[in-house]
Design a protein around this motif. Structure first.
Motif, PDB file in Angstrom:
ATOM      1  N   ASP B 131      45.593  47.324  30.517  1.00 59.01           N
ATOM      2  CA  ASP B 131      44.959  47.161  31.837  1.00 59.01           C
ATOM      3  C   ASP B 131      44.401  45.759  32.063  1.00 59.01           C
ATOM      4  O   ASP B 131      44.554  45.189  33.128  1.00 59.01           O
ATOM      5  N   ARG B 132      43.766  45.201  31.026  1.00 54.68           N
ATOM      6  CA  ARG B 132      43.157  43.870  31.194  1.00 54.68           C
ATOM      7  C   ARG B 132      44.230  42.804  31.416  1.00 54.68           C
ATOM      8  O   ARG B 132      44.072  41.899  32.230  1.00 54.68           O
ATOM      9  N   VAL B 133      45.320  42.909  30.659  1.00 57.85           N
ATOM     10  CA  VAL B 133      46.380  41.909  30.793  1.00 57.85           C
ATOM     11  C   VAL B 133      47.081  42.062  32.142  1.00 57.85           C
ATOM     12  O   VAL B 133      47.476  41.080  32.772  1.00 57.85           O
ATOM     13  N   TYR B 135      45.624  42.985  34.815  1.00 56.78           N
ATOM     14  CA  TYR B 135      44.707  42.410  35.808  1.00 56.78           C
ATOM     15  C   TYR B 135      44.906  40.898  35.953  1.00 56.78           C
ATOM     16  O   TYR B 135      44.885  40.368  37.063  1.00 56.78           O
TER      17      TYR B 135
END
Lengths: 204, 239
Positions: B131-133, B135
């Motif tokens: 999810d962070r990547v 984003y």
């Protein structure tokens, strides 16, 4: 030689937390604690936000990039691999994705790419040497289908951007269509007259 | 001389010129920009030799990435060193007679092409599932992966699906180098491969691929950690 020292043992009494899933805008309720004008002025800063702060910030960013090899190489080189995304303790604490180092850098990188790279803003780079022509108003959208207020606003904004530091030959981006309302054309001319008056100091 | 040959010949001249001029401009810019502060990331080497060792480990093993994230390291390292071998293997199209070591690595270059593609896919999957990547991923990051993957894919296709006349390919590139143009084979996969490579060369100096030259200029990696022993001044700290 540098002083001898023992590297402290890491993770000795520390519980390692799992990286949280990000929550966009989780810090939206928070804002900077702005100093009082009197305090800022005492330190030699302007008390309040100055009118042309955007221009000043961009100019300052240019100075910073020209003066720091680290800043320049990092702004150019980041590949967004994501290795830093779970490292910032502000991110781990707030879950705000903008606290991930790469996202934080990106806020600055967007301005950098727009104003200081070849693929960015031509006006910012060459505005003092070239006269720009056209692109004053969108004939396909705003001029044909917008309200007179929208036309005046868009034309004024483009005039301000293109007109800075040198000449700008105002023209729409395409031929004006026969269906364009006359009010919109009047608004367009008003925007040009206002901008011209401002440049000549007559304040039309 | 066919229209196709002329187009591709000019395309490669332009792409090469843009790549070389763009990189030269960027490298000059990096070299000229002062590094006012001593900011090596600690623990940092305290001698010049140590810095050379550190840069070597960074370049060859991606040391700091290894310490930072094992998955990105595995995929990233596979991709980069796969691509390095593949590029070295391609030297046979530009040298006559082919150098001995280029001859020797030919079989490994084929495995490397698969390693490179697998690395790219791994990096791509991370962009989609972490999810962070996801984003931080912009459209251009996907396009860059797509471009590299398409280059590797079309390259592999010429070995496993449709062979091209590599003797003519070599003649074409040697012809470009010696300004004695030879006709390019009209295999569509080859033309796609070469077109993609040329576009990669063109965008190289204006994209995040600048991390290749940038790595050598990063003060956090290439500085000696001796601020007390040697006074460091540059840029505004020298004024």
């Amino acid at each position: 030689m540098a002083a001898k020292f023992d590297t402290p043992e890491l993770f000795k009494n520390i519980e390692i937390i799992d990286t949280p899933k990000y929550e966009a805008d989780s810090m939206a309720h928070s804002s900077p604690f702005v100093a009082r004008p009197a305090h800022n002025e005492f330190l030699g800063f302007p008390g309040e936000l100055v009118d042309n702060w955007e221009e000043k910030a961009v100019t300052r960013l240019g100075e910073l990039v020209d003066g720091s090899r680290a800043l320049r190489t990092f702004l150019d080189s980041c590949v967004k691999c994501g290795a830093c995304t779970d490292k910032c303790h502000y991110y781990l604490g707030t879950k705000d994705p903008l606290n991930m180092p790469v996202a934080r850098q990106d806020l600055m990188r967007k301005v950098y790419r727009r104003y200081f790279t070849l693929s960015g803003n031509l006006k910012a780079r060459f505005g003092d040497r070239l006269v720009f022509w056209g692109g004053g108003i969108s004939t396909q959208t705003t001029l044909s289908f917008g309200s007179p207020e929208e036309v005046e606003a868009e034309a004024s904004r483009n005039l301000e951007v293109f007109g800075r530091d040198g000449g700008f030959v105002f023209a729409p981006d395409q031929n004006i269509q026969p269906t364009v309302p006359i009010e919109n054309l009047m608004a367009l001319l008003r925007a040009v007259a206002t901008a011209r008056g401002r440049r000549q100091g007559t304040g039309v | 001389m066919s229209f196709l040959t002329i187009t591709y010949a000019l395309l490669f001249y332009v792409a090469t010129a843009l790549l070389v001029a763009g990189l030269a401009r960027k490298i000059t810019q990096y070299a000229k920009t002062p590094a006012p502060l001593k900011i090596p990331t600690t623990p940092a080497p305290v001698t010049r030799t140590g810095v050379v060792m550190r840069m070597f480990r960074e370049l060859v093993f991606f040391e700091s990435l290894f310490k930072s994230n094992k998955w990105i390291w595995i995929f990233g390292w596979m991709f980069h060193y796969g691509m390095f071998l593949v590029l070295a293997r391609h030297l046979r199209y530009f040298t006559d007679p082919v150098w001995t070591w280029v001859d020797l690595i030919q079989p490994f270059g084929m495995y490397a092409a698969f390693a490179m593609s697998a690395g790219l896919l791994g990096l791509w999957v991370r962009r989609l599932v972490v999810d962070r990547v996801r984003y931080i991923t912009a459209l251009s990051d996907h396009l860059m992966l797509a471009l590299l993957f398409a280059i590797a894919g079309t390259g592999l296709m010429m070995d496993y699906v449709t062979h091209t006349d590599i003797v003519s390919v070599k003649a074409f590139f040697l012809g470009l180098m010696y300004f004695d143009w030879q006709p390019i084979p009209t295999n569509p996969v080859l033309l796609a491969h070469l077109g993609l490579v040329a576009s990669l060369m063109i965008i190289f100096p204006i994209s995040k691929l600048l991390h290749a030259p940038g790595l050598f200029f990063m003060p956090t990696r290439n500085q000696v950690d001796n601020p007390r022993e040697v006074r460091h001044t540059a840029g505004w700290t020298a004024e």
